[in-house]
Design an enzyme around this catalytic site. Sequence first.
Site, PDB file in Angstrom:
ATOM      1  CE  LYS A 124      -3.814  -2.387   2.254  1.00 10.66           C
ATOM      2  NZ  LYS A 124      -4.584  -2.684   3.467  1.00 10.66           N
ATOM      3  CD  GLN A 165      -3.728  -4.373   6.589  1.00 17.72           C
ATOM      4  OE1 GLN A 165      -3.783  -3.348   5.917  1.00 17.72           O
ATOM      5  NE2 GLN A 165      -4.178  -5.525   6.149  1.00 17.72           N
ATOM      6  CG  ASP A 183      -9.701   0.225   5.185  1.00 16.82           C
ATOM      7  OD1 ASP A 183      -9.522  -0.315   4.088  1.00 16.82           O
ATOM      8  OD2 ASP A 183      -8.977   0.066   6.172  1.00 16.82           O
TER       9      ASP A 183
HETATM   10  N1  GUN Z   1      -7.157  -6.574   6.142  1.00 19.94           N
HETATM   11  C1  GUN Z   1      -7.513  -7.280   5.055  1.00 19.94           C
HETATM   12  N2  GUN Z   1      -8.067  -6.473   4.130  1.00 19.94           N
HETATM   13  C2  GUN Z   1      -8.060  -5.226   4.650  1.00 19.94           C
HETATM   14  C3  GUN Z   1      -8.486  -3.963   4.179  1.00 19.94           C
HETATM   15  O1  GUN Z   1      -9.021  -3.808   3.077  1.00 19.94           O
HETATM   16  N3  GUN Z   1      -8.281  -2.920   5.012  1.00 19.94           N
HETATM   17  C4  GUN Z   1      -7.731  -3.065   6.248  1.00 19.94           C
HETATM   18  N4  GUN Z   1      -7.602  -1.984   6.996  1.00 19.94           N
HETATM   19  N5  GUN Z   1      -7.330  -4.209   6.712  1.00 19.94           N
HETATM   20  C5  GUN Z   1      -7.485  -5.287   5.925  1.00 19.94           C
END
Ligand code: GUN
Length: 291
Positions: free
Chosen positions: A48, A92, A115
Amino acid sequence: MDGRALAARIRQQVAEGVRELKERGVVPGLSVVLVGDDPASAIYVKNKAKACEEVGMRGETIRMRANTTEAELVAVVDRLNASKQVHGILVQMPLPRQIHSDVVLRRIDPAKDVDGFHPVNVGRMLAGDREAFVPCTPAGVLVLLREYNVQTSGAHCVVVGRSNIVGKPIMALLIQPGTDATVTVCHSRTRNMTDHIRQADIVIAAAGKPGLVTGDMIKPGAVVVDVGINRVDDASHPRGYRLVGDVDFDSARETASLITPVPGGVGPMTIAMLLRNTLQAAVRLAEKRAA
Ligand code: GUN
């Protein structure tokens, strides 16, 4: 369906938007918070941050130790909420046991919630409000279906998995006017799941179980989207494991008309949608400040 190629085109569009915003004196910024040392999360977070830099955004990764308290994490979220340089905040998941993810997600400013996990954004999305930040993986799936001209109107979609991150939001997006699918959601307590999957024009597998969907379960000509990312041991691989989805690709490709691979399908789309959401957050916050 080639998610990698489509994601690359979307990243180019985002980079163009970032250039325009920079000309107005705003550098879009995403802050990603990683608590603990889950190896899969560490890789996602690294990807990311790298993707942000590639489109000219400011990407920041905040790493916190595994025994971080809820209060400490909330304090970091508060600081990011208040920062003028930060337009998007992503904590995350999953979080260590001692932290309630609900508490943390509710603390994120909904205007920076790229998100789309804050209850305000969840509610807006369910209500069909275009202001909602749509969770990145579900958004990526829909963009991919549209790119390949998959007819969703009136189609029967079977979603396997009911997580807050994927299954539930995909269900909500598929039934919205404009997308107009009929949706069945299967989960671990569903009886006769194979019977449901066999009826599907579009199968979306998001259960986190390798090999859950096999070719013999799929109606000939159906479209198959594999959201799973599972590590399976493989001694012949340099890392000792390989990544597979929830769908047995080799058998499913024989019956499906279109299918996403793992890796290279939904995964790259998720990151592209995150960048798009972050750009959108920055544009909106810049407009609000200018007003
Ligand atoms: N863990 C797995 N997928 C995601 C996501 O799209 N966002 C976040 N914050 N954590 C994740």
